[in-house]
Design an enzyme around this catalytic site. Structure first.
Site, PDB file in Angstrom:
ATOM      1  N   SER A 111       0.825  -1.203   0.000  1.00  0.00           N
ATOM      2  CA  SER A 111       0.000   0.000   0.000  1.00  0.00           C
ATOM      3  C   SER A 111       0.869   1.268   0.000  1.00  0.00           C
ATOM      4  O   SER A 111       1.673   1.463  -0.912  1.00  0.00           O
ATOM      5  CB  SER A 111      -0.954  -0.036   1.191  1.00  0.00           C
ATOM      6  N   HIS A 159      -7.827  -5.289  -0.694  1.00  0.00           N
ATOM      7  CA  HIS A 159      -6.590  -4.602  -0.323  1.00  0.00           C
ATOM      8  C   HIS A 159      -5.953  -5.221   0.921  1.00  0.00           C
ATOM      9  O   HIS A 159      -6.617  -5.451   1.922  1.00  0.00           O
ATOM     10  CB  HIS A 159      -6.912  -3.127  -0.089  1.00  0.00           C
ATOM     11  N   ASP A 203      -9.670  -4.856  -5.067  1.00  0.00           N
ATOM     12  CA  ASP A 203      -9.039  -3.653  -4.513  1.00  0.00           C
ATOM     13  C   ASP A 203      -9.329  -2.452  -5.401  1.00  0.00           C
ATOM     14  O   ASP A 203      -9.150  -2.510  -6.628  1.00  0.00           O
ATOM     15  CB  ASP A 203      -7.528  -3.896  -4.412  1.00  0.00           C
TER      16      ASP A 203
END
Length: 320
Positions: A166, A293, A261
């Site tokens: 991320s 995610h 995601d």
């Protein structure tokens, strides 16, 4: 101050954090601290190190201790940058400590998991600067004369990898770019592994969600973490606007995306940008179906999480 005012929420980024009107920051996860240890299951040992007493930047180091005792050969060096929207998480919380421990065991590598300062108390670009300072600290060991014996004795600076998830994947990308421009003496960056990278842009790209709420949240977190930004087309969040992209200082790139995601298409788009640039390296994208995610942190023992871990490990061990 009136209790009702102090409990009034100014910004709600649940399930990550809340900002109250009195300025208080409440992080909703990733605030726990797991002590260092020799993990009995994996044989991986960990220890903490202060990188900069002035800024508080630190790191957690890992070595596959039980394997090192039988094999003195130097091992690949992995520098890991945790996610959390630039605002939360740390190398010391349970899910990142567990993940890096498992990755070290699977790769038989030495790892440095970086604890950069977090927004909003320390707004970006401080997190990027801290991460670069951490890399310079790591580099200080390449001749075996640094402050941490684990890096002096076991790390192979000819086989260095950056990785992150991320926001941490965003940082890993930018550290590879900066290395490509400025260099780090003695450090050979073989590759970067970006898991569900946090990239964005002002305009939707092909296949990307047009849901207003999703787009507003993705951009809102960025603007919150980096209040000095020019917006969603800032090169720090949108690699498509970065004129320096071709200078990426890694030979190989692995991009991992998840089917459900909201950031999925940004990972694919990033790979296409690299292919179209004059970079000249090799990029691979791996997509996990039916997952969202950072699913691998939320369910680390699941079949897809184990497969993803093995894919990242295979990427690191490809040249061995």
């Amino acid at each position: 101050m009136d209790a009702s005012v102090s409990n009034e929420v100014a910004k709600d980024f649940s399930p990550f954090l809340k900002i109250y009107k009195d300025g208080r920051v409440e992080r909703l996860s990733g605030t726990d601290i797991v002590p260092t240890s020799l993990d009995a299951q994996t044989g991986v040992a960990s220890k903490d190190a202060v990188i900069s007493p002035d800024t508080g930047v630190s790191a957690r180091l890992y070595i596959p201790k039980t394997k090192i005792t039988t094999n003195p050969t130097k091992l690949p060096l992995l520098v890991y940058f945790h996610g959390g929207g630039f605002c939360m998480g740390s190398p010391f919380c349970a899910y990142y400590h567990s993940y890096v421990t498992s990755l070290v065991a699977e790769t038989n590598a030495v790892a440095v998991s970086v604890d950069y300062r977090k927004a909003p108390e320390n707004p970006l670009p401080l997190g990027f600067d801290d991460s670069w300072a951490a890399l310079n600290w790591v580099q200080s060991h390449f001749e075996g004369q640094g402050p941490e014996e684990w890096l002096n004795s076991y790390a192979d600076f000819e086989r260095v990898f950056f990785a992150g998830d991320s926001a941490g994947a965003n940082i890993a990308h930018h550290m590879a770019l900066r290395l490509g421009h400025e260099g780090l003496v003695g450090v050979k960056l073989k590759g970067i592994a970006l898991v569900h990278p946090y990239f964005w842009g002002s305009e939707p790209i092909e296949g990307e969600t047009h849901v207003v709420e999703n787009r507003a949240k993705a951009e809102g977190i960025w603007r919150f973490a980096c209040p000095s930004t020019i917006g969603a087309d800032d090169p720090l969040i949108n690699p498509g606007k970065d004129l320096k992209l071709a200078k990426l200082g890694a030979d190989r790139v692995l991009v991992c995306v998840a089917e459900q995601d909201v950031l999925r298409q940004r990972g694919w788009y990033y790979s296409e940008l690299l292919k179209k640039s004059e970079w000249g390296g090799a990029v691979e994208v791996v997509e996990t179906k039916e997952e969202d995610h950072v699913f691998h942190l939320n369910n680390p023992t699941g079949e897809n999480a184990v497969a993803l871990l093995k894919k990242v490990a295979s990427f690191i061990n490809q040249d061995i």
